[in-house]
Design a protein around this motif. Sequence first.
Motif, PDB file in Angstrom:
ATOM      1  N   VAL A 178       0.833  -1.202   0.000  1.00  0.00           N
ATOM      2  CA  VAL A 178       0.000   0.000   0.000  1.00  0.00           C
ATOM      3  C   VAL A 178       0.871   1.258   0.000  1.00  0.00           C
ATOM      4  N   LEU A 179       1.932   1.242   0.777  1.00  0.00           N
ATOM      5  CA  LEU A 179       2.847   2.385   0.802  1.00  0.00           C
ATOM      6  C   LEU A 179       3.503   2.584  -0.563  1.00  0.00           C
ATOM      7  N   GLU A 180       3.948   1.489  -1.171  1.00  0.00           N
ATOM      8  CA  GLU A 180       4.535   1.584  -2.517  1.00  0.00           C
ATOM      9  C   GLU A 180       3.523   2.141  -3.519  1.00  0.00           C
ATOM     10  N   ASP A 181       2.290   1.651  -3.450  1.00  0.00           N
ATOM     11  CA  ASP A 181       1.259   2.108  -4.379  1.00  0.00           C
ATOM     12  C   ASP A 181       1.016   3.613  -4.263  1.00  0.00           C
ATOM     13  N   ASN A 182       1.375   4.172  -3.119  1.00  0.00           N
ATOM     14  CA  ASN A 182       1.182   5.597  -2.885  1.00  0.00           C
ATOM     15  C   ASN A 182       2.490   6.384  -2.957  1.00  0.00           C
ATOM     16  N   GLY A 183       3.524   5.756  -3.529  1.00  0.00           N
ATOM     17  CA  GLY A 183       4.735   6.495  -3.833  1.00  0.00           C
ATOM     18  C   GLY A 183       5.829   6.487  -2.794  1.00  0.00           C
ATOM     19  N   PHE A 184       5.673   5.675  -1.731  1.00  0.00           N
ATOM     20  CA  PHE A 184       6.686   5.622  -0.678  1.00  0.00           C
ATOM     21  C   PHE A 184       7.602   4.415  -0.857  1.00  0.00           C
ATOM     22  N   SER A 185       8.759   4.457  -0.217  1.00  0.00           N
ATOM     23  CA  SER A 185       9.731   3.349  -0.282  1.00  0.00           C
ATOM     24  C   SER A 185      10.056   2.895   1.139  1.00  0.00           C
ATOM     25  N   PRO A 186       9.254   2.000   1.696  1.00  0.00           N
ATOM     26  CA  PRO A 186       9.464   1.578   3.080  1.00  0.00           C
ATOM     27  C   PRO A 186      10.636   0.617   3.243  1.00  0.00           C
ATOM     28  N   VAL A 187      11.025   0.422   4.489  1.00  0.00           N
ATOM     29  CA  VAL A 187      12.045  -0.559   4.860  1.00  0.00           C
ATOM     30  C   VAL A 187      11.390  -1.574   5.779  1.00  0.00           C
ATOM     31  N   ILE A 188      11.500  -2.864   5.446  1.00  0.00           N
ATOM     32  CA  ILE A 188      10.972  -3.925   6.311  1.00  0.00           C
ATOM     33  C   ILE A 188      12.121  -4.547   7.079  1.00  0.00           C
ATOM     34  N   ILE A 189      11.978  -4.605   8.385  1.00  0.00           N
ATOM     35  CA  ILE A 189      12.974  -5.238   9.255  1.00  0.00           C
ATOM     36  C   ILE A 189      12.403  -6.567   9.726  1.00  0.00           C
ATOM     37  N   GLU A 190      13.102  -7.651   9.442  1.00  0.00           N
ATOM     38  CA  GLU A 190      12.614  -9.003   9.729  1.00  0.00           C
ATOM     39  C   GLU A 190      13.656  -9.780  10.521  1.00  0.00           C
ATOM     40  N   ALA A 191      13.211 -10.406  11.627  1.00  0.00           N
ATOM     41  CA  ALA A 191      14.135 -11.114  12.511  1.00  0.00           C
ATOM     42  C   ALA A 191      14.663 -12.407  11.903  1.00  0.00           C
TER      43      ALA A 191
END
Length: 426
Positions: free
Chosen positions: A23-36
Amino acid sequence: MNKLDFKIHIIGAGVSGLIAARVLEDNGFSPVIIEATDRVGGRVKTDIIDGYQLDHGFQVLLTAYPAAKKYLNFEALELQKFLPGATIFNNGNTKTIGDPLRDLSLLIPTLTSGIGTISDKLKVLKLNQLLKKTSLSEIFVKSEKTTLQYLLDFGFSEEMISKFFKPFFSGIFLETKLETSSRMFEFVYKMFGEGYASLPKAGIEAIPKQLLQNLNNTTFKFNTKVTSIKDGEITLDDNTKLESHFTIIATEASSLISNLKNQSTKWKSCHTLYFETEGRVMIKPIIGLIPEAGTLINNIFYHTSIGTYTTANKELLSVTVVDNQNLSDEILIERVKTELKEHCNIHSCKFIKQYDIPMALPKLKDIRYEMLASETRLTTSIFLAGDTQLNGSLNAAMISGERAALGVIETLSSTISSESITSEYR
């Protein structure tokens, strides 16, 4: 600042976190996912062992889930459908019941099964029609009672409840007394009635893998553990501190936020054991149930009764145990083998692997279907996602991830031109 300058972090690469990123990408953002861990999926994962696909617990995708239809490409997943019913092993006999309106082959077995009275079968039809006319929003505003009380109030006989509803829904709700909310029962029953239980041909992990493949502007930090989160800052287990304008927590949040320490989610557990067998006692793709009180086994399923990408030439059987009665792993395996022999006439089976899943489903009260984006906001810049926010289902995980992302977007809308934000989700 433009959209790409905002540092938006998502904690957890499970289904909810992946949807939030989408959803963030679809709205033009570039998030970072942190996964253990070392890969996406969270509780939705598949291992390849001895040429077999072993899901982490017996999980299915209900094709009627609205959020799944929105975010998944069912055709690309090559979904393998289960028969809409169950085979019941009782007192050395095998009986099959199901929905003949969706699979005609179940008509004669259901009518001649001897499970439930004529009145029970009429009540099943009545329940089907009732829930077909009831919207999901209507289901989740009804007064809650236990599923057991709901079935009794509906007029089902003790036999129908004990031989079908209790073993079938105990395997779904992961508790043996049907204490789960009647809202959840109606929701799941409606989803079963409007679609099919299914599995991707490559196993359940194909779902998060597909979601991953659809992400183009998300950065992943795998094998990275977060120890604490506060507004504007994320602390990792090596004491690295990351600046974060907005953080979506798509995993258990209580250990990460100081003022949530005493609000940890309670969880239901289960145990899934996999065996290799020479043949199948159930030829068609259908769930097997053992309703006898005191048994360890809740349900069995032959994963090789549906299409898979496995290379082994024998049969793969999964066994779900909801309550392991505090037995050691060694004794549990032997007891399960004994029950398979006594109840299911499965005499030869080779143990492959056991999965103990302590956090299989959240224990929730006042469960909901939907939430406003603003309701996901915990602090100025921290938002919560995950099925714990709504109800224990893949559908809820997707909705909550979407809503948390929209919560971030709404918060940012005062500083970014609202014209650039899509209206698809509103």
